[in-house]
Motif scaffolding. Structure first.
Motif, mmCIF file in Angstrom:
data_model
loop_
_atom_site.group_PDB
_atom_site.id
_atom_site.type_symbol
_atom_site.label_atom_id
_atom_site.label_comp_id
_atom_site.label_asym_id
_atom_site.label_seq_id
_atom_site.Cartn_x
_atom_site.Cartn_y
_atom_site.Cartn_z
ATOM 1 N N SER A 19 0.838 -1.193 0.000
ATOM 2 C CA SER A 19 0.000 0.000 0.000
ATOM 3 C C SER A 19 0.881 1.255 0.000
ATOM 4 C CB SER A 19 -0.921 -0.004 1.227
ATOM 5 O OG SER A 19 -1.480 1.275 1.436
ATOM 6 N N ALA A 20 1.910 1.227 0.862
ATOM 7 C CA ALA A 20 2.824 2.376 0.959
ATOM 8 C C ALA A 20 3.575 2.591 -0.360
ATOM 9 C CB ALA A 20 3.809 2.163 2.102
ATOM 10 N N VAL A 21 4.036 1.480 -0.967
ATOM 11 C CA VAL A 21 4.786 1.571 -2.226
ATOM 12 C C VAL A 21 3.874 2.088 -3.349
ATOM 13 C CG1 VAL A 21 6.001 0.239 -3.998
ATOM 14 C CG2 VAL A 21 6.411 -0.239 -1.573
ATOM 15 N N TRP A 22 2.656 1.567 -3.394
ATOM 16 C CA TRP A 22 1.697 1.985 -4.419
ATOM 17 C C TRP A 22 1.367 3.478 -4.296
ATOM 18 C CZ3 TRP A 22 -0.338 1.589 -8.942
ATOM 19 C CH2 TRP A 22 -1.556 2.213 -9.223
ATOM 20 N N LEU A 23 1.123 3.941 -3.068
ATOM 21 C CA LEU A 23 0.756 5.347 -2.869
ATOM 22 C C LEU A 23 1.906 6.270 -3.266
ATOM 23 C CD1 LEU A 23 -1.761 6.877 -1.954
ATOM 24 C CD2 LEU A 23 -0.728 7.115 0.290
ATOM 25 N N MET A 24 3.137 5.827 -2.980
ATOM 26 C CA MET A 24 4.301 6.628 -3.370
ATOM 27 C C MET A 24 4.489 6.579 -4.895
ATOM 28 S SD MET A 24 6.620 8.650 -2.285
ATOM 29 C CE MET A 24 6.703 8.422 -0.502
ATOM 30 N N GLY A 25 4.353 5.384 -5.469
ATOM 31 C CA GLY A 25 4.560 5.230 -6.906
ATOM 32 C C GLY A 25 3.480 5.904 -7.730
ATOM 33 N N ALA A 26 2.251 5.890 -7.230
ATOM 34 C CA ALA A 26 1.136 6.449 -8.000
ATOM 35 C C ALA A 26 0.973 7.947 -7.760
ATOM 36 C CB ALA A 26 -0.154 5.714 -7.643
ATOM 37 N N LEU A 27 0.945 8.361 -6.475
ATOM 38 C CA LEU A 27 0.637 9.755 -6.157
ATOM 39 C C LEU A 27 1.792 10.511 -5.509
ATOM 40 C CD1 LEU A 27 -3.037 9.307 -4.811
ATOM 41 C CD2 LEU A 27 -2.282 9.819 -7.140
ATOM 42 N N GLY A 28 2.894 9.812 -5.232
ATOM 43 C CA GLY A 28 4.045 10.477 -4.628
ATOM 44 C C GLY A 28 3.846 10.845 -3.176
ATOM 45 N N ARG A 29 3.022 10.069 -2.465
ATOM 46 C CA ARG A 29 2.682 10.426 -1.084
ATOM 47 C C ARG A 29 3.126 9.362 -0.084
ATOM 48 N NH1 ARG A 29 0.241 15.396 -0.037
ATOM 49 N NH2 ARG A 29 -0.653 16.179 -1.977
ATOM 50 N N ILE A 30 3.408 9.823 1.143
ATOM 51 C CA ILE A 30 3.698 8.945 2.279
ATOM 52 C C ILE A 30 2.374 8.358 2.778
ATOM 53 C CG2 ILE A 30 4.466 8.932 4.687
ATOM 54 C CD1 ILE A 30 6.835 9.475 3.027
ATOM 55 N N ALA A 31 2.340 7.039 2.987
ATOM 56 C CA ALA A 31 1.113 6.391 3.478
ATOM 57 C C ALA A 31 1.057 6.446 5.001
ATOM 58 C CB ALA A 31 1.041 4.941 2.981
ATOM 59 N N GLY A 32 0.962 7.654 5.522
ATOM 60 C CA GLY A 32 0.814 7.831 6.972
ATOM 61 C C GLY A 32 -0.634 8.141 7.293
ATOM 62 N N ILE A 33 -1.261 7.294 8.124
ATOM 63 C CA ILE A 33 -2.700 7.456 8.365
ATOM 64 C C ILE A 33 -3.008 8.782 9.055
ATOM 65 C CG2 ILE A 33 -4.751 6.444 9.427
ATOM 66 C CD1 ILE A 33 -3.575 4.673 7.279
ATOM 67 N N SER A 34 -2.227 9.126 10.096
ATOM 68 C CA SER A 34 -2.530 10.368 10.814
ATOM 69 C C SER A 34 -2.378 11.578 9.891
ATOM 70 C CB SER A 34 -1.650 10.504 12.058
ATOM 71 O OG SER A 34 -0.288 10.461 11.712
ATOM 72 N N GLY A 35 -1.440 11.513 8.951
ATOM 73 C CA GLY A 35 -1.276 12.616 8.004
ATOM 74 C C GLY A 35 -2.395 12.663 6.983
ATOM 75 N N ILE A 36 -2.713 11.512 6.386
ATOM 76 C CA ILE A 36 -3.723 11.466 5.320
ATOM 77 C C ILE A 36 -5.101 11.836 5.865
ATOM 78 C CG2 ILE A 36 -4.956 9.970 3.689
ATOM 79 C CD1 ILE A 36 -2.344 8.360 3.399
ATOM 80 N N ILE A 37 -5.522 11.134 6.930
ATOM 81 C CA ILE A 37 -6.866 11.365 7.457
ATOM 82 C C ILE A 37 -6.915 12.659 8.281
ATOM 83 C CG2 ILE A 37 -8.830 10.308 8.652
ATOM 84 C CD1 ILE A 37 -7.810 8.569 6.358
ATOM 85 N N GLY A 38 -5.853 12.913 9.055
ATOM 86 C CA GLY A 38 -5.806 14.143 9.855
ATOM 87 C C GLY A 38 -5.935 15.379 8.976
ATOM 88 N N ASN A 39 -5.191 15.397 7.875
ATOM 89 C CA ASN A 39 -5.258 16.546 6.973
ATOM 90 C C ASN A 39 -6.576 16.599 6.212
ATOM 91 O OD1 ASN A 39 -2.793 17.698 7.637
ATOM 92 N ND2 ASN A 39 -1.671 16.423 6.190
ATOM 93 N N LEU A 40 -7.164 15.430 5.951
ATOM 94 C CA LEU A 40 -8.481 15.414 5.309
ATOM 95 C C LEU A 40 -9.510 16.092 6.208
ATOM 96 C CD1 LEU A 40 -10.445 14.272 3.069
ATOM 97 C CD2 LEU A 40 -10.714 12.285 4.547
#
Lengths: 153, 150
Positions: A19-40
């Protein structure tokens, strides 16, 4: 040692890594839950909500899919047929714990996924330090609550 | 005109692709948490309870995830740029400071008290109970406070 649980842990861990590799490869993002959902939720980067919301829906649908396919994997606390365990503590304890988890991951820029998986994989010094600190403090907290106070809270 | 509509169409597709990519990442993550047993706080506390009946499962989860991401990141970074986005967005800060370490310590207490870090807490919404709801609401409140005082 429970070898079946260890094997399931390894398989699940590899999926989390993918999941982490895919998110970085596809969107260039760190798969950190607190960052992704917190910022959402706190709406920091405007106009970047759609994929975060989709990630949230995917995250919730994962365990539901496993349960729909038969479930019962890896759960020690709850009834068979479920992969989602219930909190052992009551509402007051969960309020305190939740506040500390939100505040701590917000101030510390990450949680077990952002620092513990993605950060360690990038060999980030900050993530190594953060992961060491939260692991040791969590172990100390469980020691105190389970073996010093009461014994088996 | 057809040039403009074609371009609009491409941009729209890009948005849909990003949403699909985000969903797939979330789904893989949620499947990983469920299969590894990390959606069960008892299993997480079992790992943190080194003086009790220690449950090593989380070590295998973290090990499998870090090794996979370590190898995969190298492949992905070697390509130079992400598939559906302009550039890799990586943290640039290098220094250890009080906010990082203090935040990690606070999170460690909350994690140890509940057995929940943010991923499993949110992934477990399908099995929502009143205590879990309390944890989620408090966690979101914590994120707002952290943002306010940062």
């Amino acid at each position: 040692m429970d070898w079946m649980a260890s094997l399931q842990g390894l398989v699940g861990g590899v999926l989390i890594g993918l999941s982490a590799v895919w998110l970085m490869g596809a969107l260039g993002r760190i798969a950190g839950i607190s960052g992704i959902i917190g910022n959402l939720i706190t709406q920091r980067p405007q106009g970047d909500s759609a994929w975060r919301l989709a990630f949230l829906v995917g995250l919730i649908s994962g365990p539901l899919l496993v349960m729909a396919l038969g479930g019962g994997l890896g759960n020690v606390a709850d009834a068979p047929g479920s992969v989602i365990g219930a909190p052992a503590g009551g509402v007051p304890l969960m309020l305190v714990a939740g506040l500390l988890v939100g505040l701590g991951t917000g101030l510390g820029s990450g949680c077990t996924s952002g620092h513990g998986v993605c950060g360690l994989a990038r060999l980030s010094t900050r993530s190594m330090a953060a992961t060491g600190v939260f692991l040791l403090v969590a172990i100390a907290t469980v020691y105190v609550t389970h073996h010093v106070i009461g014994g088996g809270a | 005109m057809s040039e403009i509509s074609k371009r609009t169409h491409a941009v729209k597709n890009r948005g849909v692709v990003k949403i699909a990519a985000g969903y797939l990442a979330g789904l893989l993550f949620g499947l990983g948490l469920a299969i590894s047993g990390m959606t069960d706080p008892a299993r997480v506390i079992g790992f943190l309870d080194v003086a009790g009946a220690w449950d090593p499962t989380l070590m295998f989860v973290l090990g499998g995830a870090v090794v996979t991401a370590f190898v995969g990141y190298r492949v992905v970074f070697a390509r130079g740029e992400p598939l559906f986005s302009g550039s890799f967005q990586l943290p640039t800060k290098q220094t250890l400071d009080g906010k990082l370490l203090g935040g990690a310590a606070l999170f460690g207490i909350g994690w140890g008290l509940s057995g929940y870090c943010p991923g499993p807490a949110i992934a477990s919404v399908g099995g929502l109970s009143i205590p879990l709801l309390a944890l989620l609401i408090a966690m979101v409140a914590g994120w707002f406070i952290a943002k306010r005082i940062s």
